[in-house]
Enzyme design. Sequence first.
Site, mmCIF file in Angstrom:
data_model
loop_
_atom_site.group_PDB
_atom_site.id
_atom_site.type_symbol
_atom_site.label_atom_id
_atom_site.label_comp_id
_atom_site.label_asym_id
_atom_site.label_seq_id
_atom_site.Cartn_x
_atom_site.Cartn_y
_atom_site.Cartn_z
ATOM 1 N N GLN A 217 0.828 -1.207 0.000
ATOM 2 C CA GLN A 217 0.000 0.000 0.000
ATOM 3 C C GLN A 217 0.866 1.263 0.000
ATOM 4 O OE1 GLN A 217 -2.285 0.843 3.528
ATOM 5 N NE2 GLN A 217 -3.565 2.340 2.502
ATOM 6 N N ASP B 190 10.333 -6.495 -4.311
ATOM 7 C CA ASP B 190 9.256 -7.165 -3.582
ATOM 8 C C ASP B 190 9.329 -8.651 -3.935
ATOM 9 O OD1 ASP B 190 6.574 -7.882 -2.466
ATOM 10 O OD2 ASP B 190 6.320 -5.718 -2.371
ATOM 11 N N TYR C 73 2.347 -8.212 15.743
ATOM 12 C CA TYR C 73 2.799 -7.105 14.883
ATOM 13 C C TYR C 73 3.336 -5.961 15.748
ATOM 14 C CZ TYR C 73 2.095 -3.057 11.719
ATOM 15 O OH TYR C 73 2.234 -1.922 10.969
ATOM 16 N N LYS D 63 7.075 -4.337 16.120
ATOM 17 C CA LYS D 63 7.368 -2.910 15.897
ATOM 18 C C LYS D 63 8.160 -2.323 17.073
ATOM 19 C CE LYS D 63 5.637 -2.162 11.824
ATOM 20 N NZ LYS D 63 6.594 -2.062 10.706
HETATM 21 P P1 NAD Z 1 1.604 -3.985 2.714
HETATM 22 O O1 NAD Z 1 1.220 -5.248 3.402
HETATM 23 O O2 NAD Z 1 0.597 -3.315 1.857
HETATM 24 O O3 NAD Z 1 2.902 -4.220 1.839
HETATM 25 C C1 NAD Z 1 4.010 -4.958 2.313
HETATM 26 C C2 NAD Z 1 4.785 -5.453 1.104
HETATM 27 O O4 NAD Z 1 5.896 -6.190 1.592
HETATM 28 C C3 NAD Z 1 3.958 -6.397 0.206
HETATM 29 O O5 NAD Z 1 3.978 -5.942 -1.132
HETATM 30 C C4 NAD Z 1 4.662 -7.743 0.360
HETATM 31 O O6 NAD Z 1 4.663 -8.522 -0.823
HETATM 32 C C5 NAD Z 1 6.082 -7.291 0.723
HETATM 33 N N1 NAD Z 1 6.843 -8.342 1.422
HETATM 34 C C6 NAD Z 1 6.400 -9.192 2.373
HETATM 35 N N2 NAD Z 1 7.370 -10.034 2.732
HETATM 36 C C7 NAD Z 1 8.452 -9.709 1.998
HETATM 37 C C8 NAD Z 1 9.780 -10.220 1.915
HETATM 38 N N3 NAD Z 1 10.164 -11.269 2.656
HETATM 39 N N4 NAD Z 1 10.648 -9.659 1.046
HETATM 40 C C9 NAD Z 1 10.252 -8.602 0.273
HETATM 41 N N5 NAD Z 1 9.016 -8.077 0.300
HETATM 42 C C10 NAD Z 1 8.126 -8.626 1.155
HETATM 43 O O7 NAD Z 1 2.149 -2.962 3.845
HETATM 44 P P2 NAD Z 1 2.087 -1.383 3.821
HETATM 45 O O8 NAD Z 1 0.737 -0.984 4.288
HETATM 46 O O9 NAD Z 1 2.601 -0.846 2.536
HETATM 47 O O10 NAD Z 1 3.088 -1.051 5.017
HETATM 48 C C11 NAD Z 1 4.440 -0.715 4.802
HETATM 49 C C12 NAD Z 1 5.090 -0.494 6.159
HETATM 50 O O11 NAD Z 1 4.382 0.533 6.856
HETATM 51 C C13 NAD Z 1 5.073 -1.711 7.083
HETATM 52 O O12 NAD Z 1 6.237 -1.742 7.863
HETATM 53 C C14 NAD Z 1 3.890 -1.458 7.981
HETATM 54 O O13 NAD Z 1 4.014 -2.102 9.217
HETATM 55 C C15 NAD Z 1 3.957 0.051 8.112
HETATM 56 N N6 NAD Z 1 2.653 0.620 8.485
HETATM 57 C C16 NAD Z 1 1.621 0.639 7.590
HETATM 58 C C17 NAD Z 1 0.386 1.164 7.968
HETATM 59 C C18 NAD Z 1 -0.771 1.212 7.004
HETATM 60 O O14 NAD Z 1 -1.868 1.655 7.400
HETATM 61 N N7 NAD Z 1 -0.613 0.775 5.764
HETATM 62 C C19 NAD Z 1 0.223 1.699 9.255
HETATM 63 C C20 NAD Z 1 1.277 1.628 10.147
HETATM 64 C C21 NAD Z 1 2.506 1.127 9.749
#
Ligand code: NAD
Length: 320
Positions: free
Chosen positions: A14, A36, A141, A145
């Site tokens: 995302q 990815d 999770y 963090k």
């Molecule tokens: P997401 O789940 O949409 O995307 C994560 C991506 O990581 C996916 O495309 C997945 O294929 C990839 N991935 C998973 N395992 C992998 C690996 N072993 N090697 C390479 N790629 C891998 O997550 P997001 O929402 O884009 O979040 C990104 C970061 O922001 C994360 O650390 C998340 O904890 C943090 N975060 C997001 C939100 C939110 O609302 N989206 C809120 C708080 C924190």
Amino acid sequence: MQRETVLIIGANGQIGTALLPQLQAQFGSTNVIAADLRKPLTEPGIFEVLDATKPEALTDVVRKYRVTQIYHLAAILSAKGESDPLWAWNLNMQTLLNVLEVSRLHNIKKVFVPSSIAAFGEHAPKYETPQTSLLDPATVYGISKVAAENWSLYYHKRYGLDIRSLRYPGVISYQSMPGGGTTDYAVAIFHAALQGKPFDCFLSEDTLLPMIYMDDALRATLELMEAPESQISVRTSYNLAGMSFTPAELTAAIQAYFPAFETQYKPDFRQAIADSWPKSIDDSVARQDWGWKPAFDLPKMTTEMITNLTVVYPPLVSAP
Ligand code: NAD
């Protein structure tokens, strides 16, 4: 000035999907490497298939492109992580430790590792949660963090690694669907509304949670990463706030555009996760240190979401 080469791990997610074009605009598309687990349908520039749990594979990519900055976005999020806690812990920690080690060994100049409001738990104040609060998260999770925040601080103090972090609230965006978090409803609700469907919400109508619109989340990320080192006083992770609202308030904001839109409330296991999180965030340290100020409130975010998703979904009522 030395050329920067930026690696985004988890680029298909995302946040990665929306961050990639901004980094390409800032550094030039030939200087940004998206990585990815799988290739996306349309490759948005230079792309590497990478499993970041594999240290050699990560090192190969860093060497191949002479990477100077890493944005580490790969993670298993809150709700998804509860389906298999040890898998989520292993993936979140292994990828983090690999990023920290490759950064130390290959003189990476700057690293971004996001944290989350999920780092907070039962004993943090629920309203205007302060920067320094007790961190006793309820999910695997959140535990990962908190550990990541402490590892980041450790690598900064021990090795001088310039690692920076934000505790993102729930991120709301139109560019892609979210990846299994507890705030995902706030994106899915717009897709239902734009398709003229009622929405089944997995949280109760009065669940107040901190959220942020993607434009604000990206601007905060880039502003933090551009700030002079002397302005960075927090090396665990900065509190970050955008807005706070309940599902009922979001429904009302959408009904201003689609009066017939309806939400039904069917809380599931994610309700307990949401109840363990802050309701609003005090981000005054980020504001003082590097001038953070959000630009989007609930009405402005709603307008932006509906405007952008109208391009994706055909209009509900065609013009006469
Ligand atoms: P997401 O789940 O949409 O995307 C994560 C991506 O990581 C996916 O495309 C997945 O294929 C990839 N991935 C998973 N395992 C992998 C690996 N072993 N090697 C390479 N790629 C891998 O997550 P997001 O929402 O884009 O979040 C990104 C970061 O922001 C994360 O650390 C998340 O904890 C943090 N975060 C997001 C939100 C939110 O609302 N989206 C809120 C708080 C924190």
